[in-house]
Enzyme design. Structure first.
Site, PDB file in Angstrom:
ATOM      1  CE  LYS A 185       0.886   1.447   4.267  1.00 51.52           C
ATOM      2  NZ  LYS A 185       1.495   2.766   4.506  1.00 51.52           N
ATOM      3  CE1 TYR A 188      -0.594   0.235   8.189  1.00 47.28           C
ATOM      4  CE2 TYR A 188       0.781   2.185   7.948  1.00 47.28           C
ATOM      5  CZ  TYR A 188       0.610   0.821   7.821  1.00 47.28           C
ATOM      6  OH  TYR A 188       1.623   0.043   7.329  1.00 47.28           O
TER       7      TYR A 188
END
Length: 406
Positions: free
Chosen positions: A161, A249
């Site tokens: 990611k 996150y």
């Protein structure tokens, strides 16, 4: 402690969110940019790497062979050692532009000489039947190119990611995977980490009632650096900065803890003048989201403030507190309310092997992927909306898939 001496990887890897080891930053200068386009090239061995003294052995005959593309600190210190813990996955090949790293890492992991590829030889993986899948651990600006080339070579793709720097590149990756009839998964490790998995369950059970406010912050203070020294400060390689990196996150937490997509976003960014760290990227990004239920999320991420890594969810009957929330280890979680509770659902370090095993199950057994390319596309659209709001100085409206309205 003085956080600005540590890298982001070192900070989030430490128990309780306190850095215990300074890791050498990856130099952006080794990832050459020509005419505005980035291309991969060799980098030195990161500091603090502990290579295995004995090559790990395959556990099962149906083990999936992975080519590790990019031998940086995260690959060498976190992911590659976890392949030995996975049930039916093994490292079949490695790809790097540094011959010395190929030799040292290849020898340590028992990778055959003819399965050690340079970036210039990357296309040759198509003829290597030992490789079933590639794991792309390169800077974000290189993800789309290396993923689409892997699909063209007939390989499945596990991609770090964020998925890519633009939603157009994300869509291109998804389309390439479908054309090749190969799997695409984004390495959102928190979906396999016991504390976050338990938090998702608690939210489904309305453990704090109806959600009213969610707050996340992922921050640390980056040491002195510049785009020529650290790829995370290069716009071509990293995008806008902390949002795509550590802040992702918090973005993910806002989505999987509310189980909603925002209907509007208002955002702001900040870049100090004259600081070479932020010549190309933002120092801080903050945003406020409104959900269809009426809940509000406040997300903050920074490369220039004291360290934080938390998610707080306040509902009508209590609050879920995760602090630290998404570290490699050391997570803590509690519910405050009529009956205070603390949770210890398991060892956070299993998130890495579980992530690998989940992708292998999808490849071998055709099980659904819980972090597919479509999730990466969704998140990139939200990142684009955040930057669009900050640039325009106004709230942007969103469709249910994250695309901007109007």
């Amino acid at each position: 402690m003085i956080v600005d001496k540590f890298t982001r990887r070192g900070f989030i890897g430490a128990s309780g969110g306190v850095a215990s080891l300074a890791l050498t930053a990856s130099p952006a200068g080794a990832l050459l940019q020509t005419g505005g386009a980035a291309r991969a090239a060799g980098q030195p061995m990161p500091g603090g790497v502990k290579l295995p003294t004995t090559p790990p052995k395959r556990k099962r005959a149906d083990s999936v062979g992975f080519a590790i593309v990019g031998l940086g600190g995260y690959a060498l210190n976190q992911m590659m050692p976890r392949f030995g813990q996975a049930e039916r996955a093994h490292i079949a090949a490695i790809v790097s532009g540094n011959p010395e790293k190929l030799r040292r890492v290849g020898d340590a992991y028992g990778v055959p000489q003819d399965a050690r590829y340079s970036y210039a030889d990357y296309a040759k993986i198509a003829a290597d039947d030992r490789i079933d899948a590639v794991y792309i651990v390169l800077p974000t600006g290189l993800h789309a190119d290396y993923a689409t080339r892997a699909f063209a070579a007939g390989k499945h793709v596990l991609c770090e990611k964020p998925m890519a720097l633009t939603s157009a590149d994300c869509a291109r990756m998804i389309a390439a995977g479908k054309r090749a009839n190969r799997k695409l998964m984004i390495a959102y490790r928190s979906h396999f980490e016991p504390y976050n998995v338990e938090a998702m369950k608690l939210m489904r059970q309305k453990a704090v009632g109806d959600v009213r406010l969610l707050r996340t912050e992922q921050s640390y203070r980056m040491g002195p650096t510049s785009p020529s020294e650290n790829w995370r400060t290069s716009r071509a390689l990293a995008g806008g900065g902390p949002l795509e990196d550590y802040g992702l996150y918090g973005l993910q937490s806002a989505l999987y803890l509310t189980k909603e997509m925002p209907e509007s976003i208002s955002a702001s960014t900040f870049r100090p003048n004259g600081d070479p760290r932020f010549a190309e990227i933002f120092a801080h990004v903050s945003s406020q989201w409104r959900f269809p239920s009426g809940a509000v999320a406040q997300l903050v991420t920074s490369y220039d403030s004291a360290g934080a890594n938390f998610a707080h969810v306040r509902g009508t009957t209590g609050a879920l507190i995760m602090d630290p929330a998404t570290s490699y280890s050391g997570q803590k979680m509690r519910i405050e309310g009529e009956a205070d509770r603390e949770f210890a659902p398991g060892d956070p370090s299993v998130q890495f092997a579980r992530q690998i095993d989940h992708f292998v199950d999808a490849i071998r057994d055709n099980t659904p992927i819980i972090t597919p390319g479509e999730m990466g596309l969704r998140d990139t659209r939200l990142i684009e909306a955040i930057y669009a709001s900050a640039a325009a100085g106004r709230t942007v409206k969103l469709a249910p898939d994250g695309t901007m309205r109007g």
